[in-house]
Design an enzyme around this catalytic site. Sequence first.
Site, PDB file in Angstrom:
ATOM      1  CB  SER A 103      44.489  39.772  35.048  1.00  0.00           C
ATOM      2  OG  SER A 103      45.351  40.825  35.336  1.00  0.00           O
ATOM      3  CG  ASP A 153      51.508  37.403  37.547  1.00  0.00           C
ATOM      4  OD1 ASP A 153      51.806  38.496  37.051  1.00  0.00           O
ATOM      5  OD2 ASP A 153      50.365  36.925  37.520  1.00  0.00           O
ATOM      6  CG  HIS A 184      49.727  38.524  34.261  1.00  0.00           C
ATOM      7  ND1 HIS A 184      49.235  38.466  35.541  1.00  0.00           N
ATOM      8  CD2 HIS A 184      48.817  39.242  33.538  1.00  0.00           C
ATOM      9  CE1 HIS A 184      48.076  39.126  35.596  1.00  0.00           C
ATOM     10  NE2 HIS A 184      47.812  39.591  34.384  1.00  0.00           N
TER      11      HIS A 184
HETATM   12  C1  MLT Z   1      44.081  45.407  38.184  1.00  0.00           C
HETATM   13  O1  MLT Z   1      44.155  46.599  38.003  1.00  0.00           O
HETATM   14  O2  MLT Z   1      43.010  44.803  38.265  1.00  0.00           O
HETATM   15  C2  MLT Z   1      45.366  44.669  38.336  1.00  0.00           C
HETATM   16  O3  MLT Z   1      46.410  45.546  38.401  1.00  0.00           O
HETATM   17  C3  MLT Z   1      45.599  43.660  37.284  1.00  0.00           C
HETATM   18  C4  MLT Z   1      45.646  44.284  35.915  1.00  0.00           C
HETATM   19  O4  MLT Z   1      46.681  44.791  35.508  1.00  0.00           O
HETATM   20  O5  MLT Z   1      44.646  44.264  35.268  1.00  0.00           O
END
Ligand code: MLT
Length: 204
Positions: A103, A153, A184
């Site tokens: 992520s 996701d 996710h």
């Molecule tokens: C990020 O900010 O890197 C993406 O939105 C994924 C997350 O929620 O961390």
Amino acid sequence: MDRIHIYKRGHPHRPTLVLLHGTGGTEHDLIDMAAYIDETANILSLRGQVSEHGMLRHFARISHGVFDQVDLERRTTELKAFLDWASTYYGIDRDSFIALGYSNGANLAASYAFKYPHDLKGSILLHPMSAGQIDEAINLGNVPIFIGAGDNDEICPPKYTMALYELMKHHNGNLTLSWHSGGHRITKNELDAVKKWYMEYFKS
Ligand code: MLT
């Protein structure tokens, strides 16, 4: 270097998995997964240095999916400096690093792949959504990159993962894209796909 991390020594001739957790995680989150992928690997796991309402991240964002580009660039450069330092401090082969990001950590690893395309042996991007702004001239070359994603996701929606995949393909990436039917969370099927890919490229 003043940065919270975990280092677990593995076999000296095996890769070093550089773990980058997701938003709200810690340096402990991906350790078991890394051991599942390769129990002989060295493990270097970093704690994100940005706090978003108490949730740790690897770089700042302005809103969901909108990255603070200046901070992302700074943190990408800092990651490189950390890897250089860790290699010397722990005596790790500098050519053994493979990123394993989830992520937010996968997005940092994607940014790293574009900024330093030949610095790592490979990258595993689990549920990435963007690499931020990138330099058009980059050639990602032969370095193997695995992208894992969930059909459902809602945090990193498939269309963003696909856009990153297409972008990496456009920049000559050696890509393996693996979809699973979940959301996710990282699934066992996904990890098995990572392991299969990993064994293909880094078996010995
Ligand atoms: C990020 O900010 O890197 C993406 O939105 C994924 C997350 O929620 O961390």
